[in-house]
Write a protein that holds these residues in place. Structure first.
Motif, mmCIF file in Angstrom:
data_model
loop_
_atom_site.group_PDB
_atom_site.id
_atom_site.type_symbol
_atom_site.label_atom_id
_atom_site.label_comp_id
_atom_site.label_asym_id
_atom_site.label_seq_id
_atom_site.Cartn_x
_atom_site.Cartn_y
_atom_site.Cartn_z
ATOM 1 N N THR A 177 -8.687 1.129 -1.989
ATOM 2 C CA THR A 177 -7.994 1.947 -1.001
ATOM 3 C C THR A 177 -8.890 2.103 0.224
ATOM 4 O O THR A 177 -10.044 1.681 0.238
ATOM 5 C CB THR A 177 -7.627 3.320 -1.581
ATOM 6 O OG1 THR A 177 -8.832 3.961 -2.011
ATOM 7 C CG2 THR A 177 -6.658 3.176 -2.739
ATOM 8 N N SER B 277 -4.880 4.052 3.153
ATOM 9 C CA SER B 277 -4.088 3.792 1.937
ATOM 10 C C SER B 277 -4.615 4.608 0.762
ATOM 11 O O SER B 277 -5.820 4.717 0.567
ATOM 12 C CB SER B 277 -4.123 2.297 1.590
ATOM 13 O OG SER B 277 -5.450 1.870 1.338
ATOM 14 N N ILE C 15 0.842 -1.194 0.000
ATOM 15 C CA ILE C 15 0.000 0.000 0.000
ATOM 16 C C ILE C 15 0.877 1.244 0.000
ATOM 17 O O ILE C 15 2.017 1.216 0.454
ATOM 18 C CB ILE C 15 -0.944 0.048 1.221
ATOM 19 C CG1 ILE C 15 -0.145 0.155 2.535
ATOM 20 C CG2 ILE C 15 -1.883 -1.142 1.233
ATOM 21 C CD1 ILE C 15 -0.981 0.533 3.743
ATOM 22 N N GLU D 154 -7.143 -2.430 4.999
ATOM 23 C CA GLU D 154 -6.322 -1.488 4.239
ATOM 24 C C GLU D 154 -6.333 -1.723 2.738
ATOM 25 O O GLU D 154 -6.014 -0.811 1.975
ATOM 26 C CB GLU D 154 -4.877 -1.523 4.747
ATOM 27 C CG GLU D 154 -4.758 -1.011 6.168
ATOM 28 C CD GLU D 154 -3.354 -1.038 6.712
ATOM 29 O OE1 GLU D 154 -2.401 -1.260 5.941
ATOM 30 O OE2 GLU D 154 -3.192 -0.824 7.931
ATOM 31 N N THR D 155 -6.702 -2.955 2.301
ATOM 32 C CA THR D 155 -6.560 -3.281 0.875
ATOM 33 C C THR D 155 -7.804 -3.845 0.204
ATOM 34 O O THR D 155 -7.864 -3.883 -1.020
ATOM 35 C CB THR D 155 -5.440 -4.323 0.669
ATOM 36 O OG1 THR D 155 -5.870 -5.587 1.208
ATOM 37 C CG2 THR D 155 -4.138 -3.884 1.307
ATOM 38 N N ARG E 226 0.807 4.555 1.905
ATOM 39 C CA ARG E 226 0.153 5.056 3.114
ATOM 40 C C ARG E 226 -0.450 6.441 2.891
ATOM 41 O O ARG E 226 0.171 7.300 2.263
ATOM 42 C CB ARG E 226 1.148 5.110 4.266
ATOM 43 C CG ARG E 226 1.568 3.742 4.758
ATOM 44 C CD ARG E 226 2.607 3.862 5.837
ATOM 45 N NE ARG E 226 2.180 4.773 6.886
ATOM 46 C CZ ARG E 226 1.930 4.412 8.147
ATOM 47 N NH1 ARG E 226 2.091 3.162 8.507
ATOM 48 N NH2 ARG E 226 1.549 5.307 9.039
#
Length: 129
Positions: A79, A83, A10, A42-43, A12
């Motif tokens: 995202t 992220s 990712i 986060e993904t 940040r």
């Protein structure tokens, strides 16, 4: 890690650096459950946690990070508030985009000779004696 050898990373949202997904464990969760939760948050990718590949200590901040090799098991890249980009990088792209102390964590995950134990000062690895 995907079957083609690409590694999930990712960019940040807070500082714009490329790193591997991760975070802090909840009090009641196992490291493996925390890994799966953090990667998904986060993904957008669901993962199966495979094995511990490294232990990394930031000697400046006193933080110890555990890194696990995982396999994707579903989901779609997206995202999050943490992220601004999600990408499957080649090992060469990892080395190009990430600071050494983060790149080594992903590259160590490719190696079956772990888990690796390393220390760093937040910017550079500290050679072992």
């Amino acid at each position: 890690m995907r079957e083609d050898g690409r590694l999930l990373a990712i960019r940040r949202a807070d500082n714009g650096t490329w790193e591997l997904p991760g975070g802090i464990l909840e009090l009641n969760e196992t490291p493996e459950a925390g890994v799966a939760r953090e990667v998904w948050e986060e993904t957008g990718i669901h993962v199966e946690v495979d094995q511990l590949t490294g232990v990394y200590k930031n000697t400046t901040r006193g933080i110890v990070a555990l890194v696990f090799r995982c396999k994707p098991s579903g989901g779609t890249e997206r995202t999050s508030s943490e992220s601004t980009a999600v990408s499957w990088l080649t090992p060469d792209e990892v080395s190009e985009r990430m600071a050494e102390v983060y790149a080594v964590r992903l590259l160590d995950a490719l190696d079956d000779n772990g888990p690796h134990v390393r220390s760093h000062d937040g910017k550079q690895l500290i050679p072992t004696g």
